[in-house]
Design a protein around this motif. Structure first.
Motif, PDB file in Angstrom:
ATOM      1  N   LEU A   1       0.725  -0.834   0.219  1.00 42.02           N
ATOM      2  CA  LEU A   1      -0.206   0.266  -0.289  1.00 42.02           C
ATOM      3  C   LEU A   1       0.772   0.955  -0.079  1.00 42.02           C
ATOM      4  O   LEU A   1       0.409   2.141  -0.503  1.00 42.02           O
ATOM      5  CB  LEU A   1      -1.447   0.474   1.058  1.00 42.02           C
ATOM      6  CG  LEU A   1      -1.978   1.400   1.706  1.00 42.02           C
ATOM      7  CD1 LEU A   1      -2.856   1.371  -0.202  1.00 42.02           C
ATOM      8  CD2 LEU A   1      -2.868   0.737   2.659  1.00 42.02           C
TER       9      LEU A   1
ATOM     10  N   LEU B   1      -4.980  -0.416   4.068  1.00 40.96           N
ATOM     11  CA  LEU B   1      -4.869  -1.351   4.889  1.00 40.96           C
ATOM     12  C   LEU B   1      -6.432  -1.626   4.814  1.00 40.96           C
ATOM     13  O   LEU B   1      -6.803  -1.721   6.157  1.00 40.96           O
ATOM     14  CB  LEU B   1      -3.718  -1.398   5.239  1.00 40.96           C
ATOM     15  CG  LEU B   1      -3.323  -3.176   5.362  1.00 40.96           C
ATOM     16  CD1 LEU B   1      -2.683  -3.134   3.709  1.00 40.96           C
ATOM     17  CD2 LEU B   1      -2.193  -3.066   6.677  1.00 40.96           C
TER      18      LEU B   1
ATOM     19  N   ALA C   1      -4.557  -4.562   0.324  1.00 40.02           N
ATOM     20  CA  ALA C   1      -3.880  -3.239   0.165  1.00 40.02           C
ATOM     21  C   ALA C   1      -4.271  -3.065  -1.070  1.00 40.02           C
ATOM     22  O   ALA C   1      -4.265  -3.920  -2.464  1.00 40.02           O
ATOM     23  CB  ALA C   1      -2.018  -3.483   0.182  1.00 40.02           C
TER      24      ALA C   1
END
Length: 286
Positions: free
Chosen positions: A101, A114, A136
């Motif tokens: 992410l 997340l 992610a």
């Protein structure tokens, strides 16, 4: 480079999806319920990929999750707004969703926070145990109906490659995913960032990412129709996932199940139908 983990396939009803997939010669796992209002009934493969037909079981809970910013639910809703059933998202394998992410955000494609949840499933011994995932998400602002996400297992892996993996049609696993865009080159940078594959093959009608023994293909509508022999969905100004390919031992054997499939020299192409709202192509292991 991140290989394919699973495909998120919205369906109107899990019972219809189970019936359709069983007709096509797949073994379907027992249904599971998510804490955020959806449920699934998965098809697992020996190559550690799987299909995730997913349906809304509690609309109020889903709406609440979307209002709270859950990307997973939001993207399913956007895909379902186009058609009640289809192919919403592609999940890739990853060991560190948080790191993924961060990288997505650095490149301008990170979406939401997340996302983590824990569920229960049975292991190979038949004992019920907890499994979890951390997700992610990456998306291109130009393509609001599609997303790619990294799926990091936490605890027991939901797919061991052994349970529910012996399919009457001889299927071994997903080996390719196809998407459609009017100009695939517009998403070259996004696909590279989302998959972690720096070197993509590009032509005037195709952008292709090799993901180990699998491939992600982004094609023009004409390229899609040439490959599969069916009309491509209209991607608008973005791109949409439109097909996936499954490796089988023998196409003649698989043909006994996919009676509505169209046979070519290389593939057995099954058009979308209730219970599986996207194109499925069987390819032979050579």
């Amino acid at each position: 480079m991140r290989p394919i983990d699973h495909l998120v396939l919205p369906v109107a009803a899990l019972a219809t999806a189970r019936e359709r997939l069983t007709e096509l010669g797949f073994q379907v796992s027992p249904e599971a319920r998510h804490p955020f209002g959806t449920g699934n009934a998965r098809v697992f493969f020996k190559n550690r990929t799987y299909l995730e037909p997913i349906a809304t079981l509690d609309q109020a809970v889903v709406d609440k999750g979307i209002a709270e910013g859950l990307v997973f639910l939001d993207r399913i809703a956007k895909a379902s707004a186009r058609a009640p059933e289809g192919f919403a998202m592609l999940a890739l394998k990853g060991d560190d969703a948080e790191e993924a992410l961060d990288l997505y955000r650095q490149k301008g494609f990170g979406v939401g926070d997340l996302f983590s949840f824990v569920g229960k499933a049975r292991n190979d011994a038949g004992d019920e145990t907890e499994y979890g995932v951390r997700l992610a998400f990456a998306a291109d602002p130009k393509a609001p109906e599609a997303a790619i996400f990294v799926c990091q297992p936490v605890g027991m892996s939901v797919n061991t490659g052994t349970r529910y993996c012996d399919h009457p049609n001889g299927a071994d696993g997903v080996v390719a995913v196809a998407a459609v865009a009017k100009n695939p080159a517009d998403f070259h940078v996004f696909l590279s960032a989302a998959t972690g594959q720096r070197e993509l093959r590009a032509t005037s009608f195709l952008v292709e990412a090799e993901l180990g023994s699998q491939r992600l293909l982004l094609m023009t509508p004409a390229g899609f129709e040439n490959r599969y022999g069916v009309t491509a969905p209209d991607p608008g100004d973005g791109f949409v996932f439109a097909a996936f390919e499954v490796l089988v031992d023998n196409l003649d054997k698989t043909r006994e199940f996919a009676l509505d499939g169209m046979r070519t020299a290389e593939r057995l192409v099954v058009p979308s139908a209730p219970g599986l709202g996207t194109v499925l192509a069987f390819v032979e292991n050579r």
